[in-house]
Motif scaffolding. Sequence first.
Motif, PDB file in Angstrom:
ATOM      1  N   LYS A   1       0.816  -1.221   0.000  1.00  0.00           N
ATOM      2  CA  LYS A   1       0.000   0.000   0.000  1.00  0.00           C
ATOM      3  C   LYS A   1       0.847   1.268   0.000  1.00  0.00           C
ATOM      4  N   ARG A   2       2.174   1.089   0.025  1.00  0.00           N
ATOM      5  CA  ARG A   2       3.111   2.222   0.018  1.00  0.00           C
ATOM      6  C   ARG A   2       2.843   3.183   1.171  1.00  0.00           C
ATOM      7  N   LEU A   3       2.704   2.625   2.357  1.00  0.00           N
ATOM      8  CA  LEU A   3       2.433   3.428   3.539  1.00  0.00           C
ATOM      9  C   LEU A   3       3.735   3.778   4.252  1.00  0.00           C
ATOM     10  N   CYS A   4       3.682   4.837   5.028  1.00  0.00           N
ATOM     11  CA  CYS A   4       4.820   5.216   5.861  1.00  0.00           C
ATOM     12  C   CYS A   4       5.006   4.155   6.939  1.00  0.00           C
ATOM     13  N   HIS A   5       6.230   3.685   7.149  1.00  0.00           N
ATOM     14  CA  HIS A   5       6.489   2.639   8.133  1.00  0.00           C
ATOM     15  C   HIS A   5       6.385   3.158   9.559  1.00  0.00           C
ATOM     16  N   ASN A   6       6.330   4.470   9.735  1.00  0.00           N
ATOM     17  CA  ASN A   6       6.292   5.020  11.082  1.00  0.00           C
ATOM     18  C   ASN A   6       4.867   5.332  11.543  1.00  0.00           C
ATOM     19  N   CYS A   7       4.076   5.993  10.690  1.00  0.00           N
ATOM     20  CA  CYS A   7       2.717   6.368  11.093  1.00  0.00           C
ATOM     21  C   CYS A   7       1.636   5.573  10.381  1.00  0.00           C
ATOM     22  N   LEU A   8       2.024   4.700   9.421  1.00  0.00           N
ATOM     23  CA  LEU A   8       1.103   3.841   8.666  1.00  0.00           C
ATOM     24  C   LEU A   8       0.092   4.646   7.862  1.00  0.00           C
ATOM     25  N   ARG A   9       0.519   5.793   7.357  1.00  0.00           N
ATOM     26  CA  ARG A   9      -0.334   6.586   6.478  1.00  0.00           C
ATOM     27  C   ARG A   9       0.307   6.703   5.107  1.00  0.00           C
ATOM     28  N   ALA A  10      -0.498   7.114   4.134  1.00  0.00           N
ATOM     29  CA  ALA A  10      -0.026   7.190   2.756  1.00  0.00           C
ATOM     30  C   ALA A  10       0.603   8.550   2.463  1.00  0.00           C
ATOM     31  N   ASP A  11       1.046   8.749   1.227  1.00  0.00           N
ATOM     32  CA  ASP A  11       1.517   9.993   0.609  1.00  0.00           C
ATOM     33  C   ASP A  11       2.897  10.463   1.084  1.00  0.00           C
ATOM     34  N   HIS A  12       3.601   9.687   1.907  1.00  0.00           N
ATOM     35  CA  HIS A  12       4.971  10.059   2.245  1.00  0.00           C
ATOM     36  C   HIS A  12       5.711   8.819   2.734  1.00  0.00           C
ATOM     37  N   ILE A  13       7.060   8.912   2.793  1.00  0.00           N
ATOM     38  CA  ILE A  13       7.876   7.825   3.300  1.00  0.00           C
ATOM     39  C   ILE A  13       8.358   8.177   4.694  1.00  0.00           C
ATOM     40  N   VAL A  14       8.968   7.202   5.360  1.00  0.00           N
ATOM     41  CA  VAL A  14       9.325   7.393   6.761  1.00  0.00           C
ATOM     42  C   VAL A  14      10.330   8.528   6.933  1.00  0.00           C
ATOM     43  N   ARG A  15      11.199   8.751   5.929  1.00  0.00           N
ATOM     44  CA  ARG A  15      12.194   9.819   6.048  1.00  0.00           C
ATOM     45  C   ARG A  15      11.536  11.184   6.128  1.00  0.00           C
ATOM     46  N   ASN A  16      10.344  11.336   5.529  1.00  0.00           N
ATOM     47  CA  ASN A  16       9.643  12.621   5.527  1.00  0.00           C
ATOM     48  C   ASN A  16       8.492  12.656   6.522  1.00  0.00           C
ATOM     49  N   CYS A  17       8.403  11.663   7.404  1.00  0.00           N
ATOM     50  CA  CYS A  17       7.273  11.585   8.338  1.00  0.00           C
ATOM     51  C   CYS A  17       7.395  12.680   9.396  1.00  0.00           C
ATOM     52  N   SER A  18       6.303  13.401   9.620  1.00  0.00           N
ATOM     53  CA  SER A  18       6.292  14.497  10.591  1.00  0.00           C
ATOM     54  C   SER A  18       5.869  14.051  11.984  1.00  0.00           C
ATOM     55  N   SER A  19       5.479  12.783  12.126  1.00  0.00           N
ATOM     56  CA  SER A  19       5.043  12.291  13.430  1.00  0.00           C
ATOM     57  C   SER A  19       6.203  12.308  14.419  1.00  0.00           C
TER      58      SER A  19
END
Length: 652
Positions: free
Chosen positions: A363-381
């Motif tokens: 699903k190409r989700l962020c591995h940190n917040c499990l949301r779409a449209d970005h990768i873990v490197r750009n996660c703001s959480s």
Amino acid sequence: MDQQLKGTLVSRRDTMITALSRAEAFIADFNIERDQIQVALRLQYLDKMWATLEAVQGQLEDIETTNEGKRLLADVRANFEPRLFKTKASLIAKLPSQNGNVSVPPVAHSSTSLTGIKLPTITLPEFDGDYNQWLAFHDTFLALIHSNPEVPDVQKFHYLRAAVKGEAAQSIESIAISSANYKLAWEALVSRYDNEYLLKKRHLQALFSIPCMQVENPAELHRLVDEFERHVKILHQLGEPTDQWSTILEHLLCIRLHDDCIKVWEDHASTLTDPNYRCLVEFLHRRVRVLESICANHHGSSSGSCMQGQPEQIPCQFNSSSYATTSNFHDSCLACNQPHPLIRCEVFHRLSLPERQQFVYSKRLCHNCLRADHIVRNCSSSYNCRKCNRRHHTLLHPNSSDGLASTDSSVHLTIQPTTSPSPSAETTVGTNKQATMLQSGNLPHVEVSASMRGQAENVFLMTAVVTIIDSHGQHHSARALLDSASQPNLISARLASVLQLKRNSTYVTIHGAGNLAKPVRQSVTTEIRSRRGHFSCVADFLVMDVVTSSLPKQNVSTAGWKIPSDVVLADPSFNQSQPIDLILGAKHFCSFFPSAARMQLNENLPNLVDSVFGWVVSGAVNSTHADGNSLSQPAHQISERASPELNSFQNN
């Protein structure tokens, strides 16, 4: 080698590079009223310094005989050449308009003067051998550099060297830089990549390979239409009668749309006298605008659920102070389609760890917040894993219940206490047992068996040329070995230095054949992407001076192999003995082969296996295909010594 001469040349080169640093400082502190009068003089000095630096560096490269020395000299050149280009371009841009050597012709007759307006700098595109990008690179380089009479041929050659990367750079790296050789290098590139027949096949193949939409949102729909239109326009530019393909193109684009979009299009098409491809494209552009308007009306500047493609239920009344924490609860879950976030989904919780990881990848989700449209490197959480405090979600953290033992029988992890020789002390790795042993002062030994190479046959291992991202977000090509029997990922120190990646401290020992130990003290994290499609993953790597020997051990002739012309190889130079900069291990291995399609050339040749990087070559080949003696096939083993610092790296 005359060490005194070498020392003199190095000293002269350092003096020139120091002068380059002063020129960069002048640009950084430039004041137009105070400093513009110096620009022309500094340009003249820069040109003389450039020529001197080039001559000194050339002498050093000529007298160097060791491979390590040549590699260091290449790194020095890779450092100062882009700085020279950037510095000269900046000085030219700061020349007074009446004296400038570079002018921009007016686009129309107008009484309005453009004096004092600084136009933006045009950046040269890079070309790494991807046929789909050749026409754009060719036309841009031709217009800006090749056809510019004011640029000397030797400088054009430098621009060309800086613009080509990877496979394309290899085709001209053996040509020495000189004015006479520039045309030879340009013609070599054109003759290899300006193949109209092959370009048509590559763009047609890319057209058929565009993935279908999984969710309907304006960004995904816009990307699909733009990519489809780009390939159609290039095919038309290459002489194909695409204006006569309306029915075919309409069908190819339509079947890649989301089901909701197809229903609306079919309803609209029923009102048209002749619903064709152009009508569909115009309809989709309107559809994008409609979806963007809906997102803007419902979410203002927020694009969370629009980017995920799921309509959000907007309550009629809500408390503004709690909206930020509750609005996402109305998103439809990607696992069960119910109105709750994925992290609260019971269906997702019941999946095993490998299944959860595969779901997040697919699903190409962020591995940190499990949301779409970005990768873990750009996660703001601001949240990290609650167990190891690394940048992945706790639901993706390996633990004793999910198991650290691999499902691949060729990979195993064992703990052997160093204070007890008893065989019964060997235990399967588990988080609690590991912690107990560390607290007792016993340093565990973690052993990972790696793939065994055949000793009687010439065997091709799976190699691929991948795109790897450096610390500045720039793309680089690297040759990787895909190894399902190696737990850690490895990267060469040379490549890690080129990428300028942040290095983390670790404590690992790699054991090879004969139990030879190699300590590793650093690790890095970066993103790997496919040159072929949209695949990408973030991975951790242990940094080693050399990850493995060159593969294959010597060049192998492929004469008579008859590889289909439309097959895109993951490693176009798989049969040529070349260094390996990366080993991609078992953690990501399965995600590289979503289709598992295979192609058998014949019984005496290896298989072609379809992967996200292209078709990889794997298997045995008759020794008579080798250029010379039979290939020597080493067998080796990779093992690690685990320390407290390594635990979080293993569990990531």
